[in-house]
Design a protein around this motif. Structure first.
Motif, PDB file in Angstrom:
ATOM      1  N   LEU A  35       0.818  -0.814   0.543  1.00 61.86           N
ATOM      2  CA  LEU A  35      -0.271  -0.221   0.349  1.00 61.86           C
ATOM      3  C   LEU A  35       0.569   1.425   0.235  1.00 61.86           C
ATOM      4  CD1 LEU A  35      -2.881   1.121   0.154  1.00 61.86           C
ATOM      5  CD2 LEU A  35      -2.916   0.813   2.684  1.00 61.86           C
ATOM      6  N   ASP A  36       1.780   1.519   0.474  1.00 64.26           N
ATOM      7  CA  ASP A  36       3.043   1.984   0.519  1.00 64.26           C
ATOM      8  C   ASP A  36       3.729   2.642  -0.128  1.00 64.26           C
ATOM      9  OD1 ASP A  36       4.300   5.064   2.364  1.00 64.26           O
ATOM     10  OD2 ASP A  36       6.182   3.194   2.061  1.00 64.26           O
ATOM     11  N   PHE A  68      -8.464  -3.133   2.215  1.00 64.58           N
ATOM     12  CA  PHE A  68      -9.767  -2.661   3.189  1.00 64.58           C
ATOM     13  C   PHE A  68     -10.547  -3.493   3.821  1.00 64.58           C
ATOM     14  CE2 PHE A  68      -6.974   0.935   0.709  1.00 64.58           C
ATOM     15  CZ  PHE A  68      -6.576   1.281   1.610  1.00 64.58           C
ATOM     16  N   TRP A  69     -11.136  -3.873   3.545  1.00 59.22           N
ATOM     17  CA  TRP A  69     -12.338  -4.906   4.119  1.00 59.22           C
ATOM     18  C   TRP A  69     -12.436  -5.538   5.423  1.00 59.22           C
ATOM     19  CZ3 TRP A  69     -17.338  -3.827   4.934  1.00 59.22           C
ATOM     20  CH2 TRP A  69     -18.800  -5.043   4.801  1.00 59.22           C
ATOM     21  N   CYS A  70     -10.915  -6.149   4.610  1.00 57.88           N
ATOM     22  CA  CYS A  70     -10.521  -7.983   5.803  1.00 57.88           C
ATOM     23  C   CYS A  70      -9.541  -7.740   6.164  1.00 57.88           C
ATOM     24  CB  CYS A  70     -10.164  -9.123   4.361  1.00 57.88           C
ATOM     25  SG  CYS A  70     -11.493  -9.277   3.771  1.00 57.88           S
ATOM     26  N   GLU A  73      -6.395  -6.360  12.345  1.00 56.40           N
ATOM     27  CA  GLU A  73      -6.959  -5.254  13.375  1.00 56.40           C
ATOM     28  C   GLU A  73      -5.390  -4.946  13.729  1.00 56.40           C
ATOM     29  OE1 GLU A  73      -7.823  -4.524  18.188  1.00 56.40           O
ATOM     30  OE2 GLU A  73      -8.413  -6.030  16.676  1.00 56.40           O
ATOM     31  N   GLN A  74      -3.860  -5.608  14.136  1.00 59.37           N
ATOM     32  CA  GLN A  74      -2.775  -5.330  13.648  1.00 59.37           C
ATOM     33  C   GLN A  74      -2.013  -4.826  12.673  1.00 59.37           C
ATOM     34  OE1 GLN A  74      -2.517  -9.132  13.641  1.00 59.37           O
ATOM     35  NE2 GLN A  74      -1.706  -9.705  12.514  1.00 59.37           N
ATOM     36  N   HIS A  75      -2.603  -4.953  11.387  1.00 62.82           N
ATOM     37  CA  HIS A  75      -1.971  -3.681  10.284  1.00 62.82           C
ATOM     38  C   HIS A  75      -3.080  -2.113  10.549  1.00 62.82           C
ATOM     39  CE1 HIS A  75       0.662  -7.164   8.699  1.00 62.82           C
ATOM     40  NE2 HIS A  75      -0.272  -7.541   8.651  1.00 62.82           N
ATOM     41  N   PHE A  76      -4.170  -2.813  11.142  1.00 69.07           N
ATOM     42  CA  PHE A  76      -5.299  -0.916  10.866  1.00 69.07           C
ATOM     43  C   PHE A  76      -4.383   0.360  11.107  1.00 69.07           C
ATOM     44  CE2 PHE A  76      -8.296   2.111  11.681  1.00 69.07           C
ATOM     45  CZ  PHE A  76      -8.964   1.972  10.245  1.00 69.07           C
ATOM     46  N   VAL A  77      -3.147   0.681  11.961  1.00 60.28           N
ATOM     47  CA  VAL A  77      -2.470   1.613  12.293  1.00 60.28           C
ATOM     48  C   VAL A  77      -1.748   1.522  11.195  1.00 60.28           C
ATOM     49  CG1 VAL A  77      -1.347   2.400  14.315  1.00 60.28           C
ATOM     50  CG2 VAL A  77      -3.300   1.388  14.793  1.00 60.28           C
ATOM     51  N   LEU A  78      -1.132   0.668  10.604  1.00 64.83           N
ATOM     52  CA  LEU A  78       0.029   0.843   9.548  1.00 64.83           C
ATOM     53  C   LEU A  78      -0.561   1.393   8.806  1.00 64.83           C
ATOM     54  CD1 LEU A  78       2.342  -2.324  11.140  1.00 64.83           C
ATOM     55  CD2 LEU A  78       2.347  -0.246  11.836  1.00 64.83           C
ATOM     56  N   LEU A  80      -2.677   3.676   8.423  1.00 62.02           N
ATOM     57  CA  LEU A  80      -3.139   4.594   7.768  1.00 62.02           C
ATOM     58  C   LEU A  80      -2.322   5.571   7.380  1.00 62.02           C
ATOM     59  CD1 LEU A  80      -4.785   4.881  11.647  1.00 62.02           C
ATOM     60  CD2 LEU A  80      -6.487   4.648   9.207  1.00 62.02           C
ATOM     61  N   GLU A  81      -1.587   5.880   7.506  1.00 58.85           N
ATOM     62  CA  GLU A  81      -0.344   6.666   6.621  1.00 58.85           C
ATOM     63  C   GLU A  81       0.024   6.465   5.564  1.00 58.85           C
ATOM     64  OE1 GLU A  81       4.189   8.252   7.055  1.00 58.85           O
ATOM     65  OE2 GLU A  81       3.538   6.562   7.973  1.00 58.85           O
ATOM     66  N   PRO A  82      -0.068   5.267   4.916  1.00 59.86           N
ATOM     67  CA  PRO A  82       0.165   4.985   2.938  1.00 59.86           C
ATOM     68  C   PRO A  82      -1.084   5.375   2.744  1.00 59.86           C
ATOM     69  CG  PRO A  82       0.701   3.115   4.044  1.00 59.86           C
ATOM     70  CD  PRO A  82       0.702   3.777   5.446  1.00 59.86           C
ATOM     71  N   PHE A  83      -2.326   4.955   3.427  1.00 61.70           N
ATOM     72  CA  PHE A  83      -3.802   5.678   3.090  1.00 61.70           C
ATOM     73  C   PHE A  83      -3.769   7.529   2.866  1.00 61.70           C
ATOM     74  CE2 PHE A  83      -8.552   6.025   3.880  1.00 61.70           C
ATOM     75  CZ  PHE A  83      -8.933   5.213   2.511  1.00 61.70           C
ATOM     76  N   LEU A  84      -3.175   7.634   3.997  1.00 58.91           N
ATOM     77  CA  LEU A  84      -3.279   9.291   4.061  1.00 58.91           C
ATOM     78  C   LEU A  84      -2.518   9.724   3.243  1.00 58.91           C
ATOM     79  CD1 LEU A  84      -4.030  11.789   5.747  1.00 58.91           C
ATOM     80  CD2 LEU A  84      -1.802  11.345   6.889  1.00 58.91           C
ATOM     81  N   LYS A  85      -1.556   9.165   2.463  1.00 56.27           N
ATOM     82  CA  LYS A  85      -0.435  10.065   1.418  1.00 56.27           C
ATOM     83  C   LYS A  85      -2.171   9.952  -0.092  1.00 56.27           C
ATOM     84  CE  LYS A  85       3.700   8.427   2.436  1.00 56.27           C
ATOM     85  NZ  LYS A  85       5.013   7.318   2.145  1.00 56.27           N
ATOM     86  N   ILE A  86      -2.408   8.940  -0.419  1.00 58.04           N
ATOM     87  CA  ILE A  86      -3.304   8.419  -1.213  1.00 58.04           C
ATOM     88  C   ILE A  86      -4.742   9.579  -1.566  1.00 58.04           C
ATOM     89  CG2 ILE A  86      -5.122   6.972  -2.508  1.00 58.04           C
ATOM     90  CD1 ILE A  86      -3.314   4.646  -1.718  1.00 58.04           C
ATOM     91  N   ILE A  87      -4.957   9.808   0.194  1.00 57.39           N
ATOM     92  CA  ILE A  87      -5.776  11.215  -0.077  1.00 57.39           C
ATOM     93  C   ILE A  87      -5.092  12.002  -0.491  1.00 57.39           C
ATOM     94  CG2 ILE A  87      -7.543  11.696   1.516  1.00 57.39           C
ATOM     95  CD1 ILE A  87      -8.022   9.083   3.276  1.00 57.39           C
ATOM     96  N   MET A  88      -4.447  12.093  -0.122  1.00 52.69           N
ATOM     97  CA  MET A  88      -3.699  13.483  -0.019  1.00 52.69           C
ATOM     98  C   MET A  88      -3.813  14.067  -1.934  1.00 52.69           C
ATOM     99  SD  MET A  88      -3.936  15.314   2.791  1.00 52.69           S
ATOM    100  CE  MET A  88      -3.024  16.727   2.404  1.00 52.69           C
TER     101      MET A  88
END
Length: 108
Positions: A35-36, A68-70, A73-78, A80-88
């Motif tokens: 994702l990153d 994103f659906w699957c 839980e342990q990866h969810f926090v990790l 967020l940063e790449p997802f924010l890059k995509i959104i930005m």
């Protein structure tokens, strides 16, 4: 490899690197890095919009939604940063087009 240089990214793009990263989203060990890498590819996408167009294909959208659906839980926090890059990237891109669209309307 996507973090290396512009030439590396162009070679990856030319040989289906984005599709490989999309496939890696299904692997729990590589999903966050994939994702990153997709975010970096989008960030450095040139005017041809090849990465963006490949991410809009039906199977690419399905893989992204499944990720994103699957997401574990342990990866969810990790993710967020790449997802924010995509959104930005998307927000910046939309602002860019709206700016030129309104400038065009103002000139007409």
């Amino acid at each position: 490899m996507v973090h290396a240089s512009r030439n590396s990214r162009e070679q990856l793009r030319a040989h289906g690197g984005v599709d490989v990263y999309l496939s890696l989203l299904e692997d729990d060990l590589w999903a966050v890095m994939a994702l990153d890498s997709i975010a970096v590819c989008l960030e450095h996408d040139n005017d041809n919009r090849k990465v963006e167009l490949s991410l809009l294909k039906k199977d690419a959208v399905q893989k992204s939604v499944n990720f994103f659906w699957c997401c574990l839980e342990q990866h969810f926090v990790l993710i967020l940063e790449p997802f924010l890059k995509i959104i930005m990237y998307v927000i910046y891109d939309l602002q860019f087009y709206y700016y030129y669209y309104f400038c065009f309307l103002h000139l007409c």
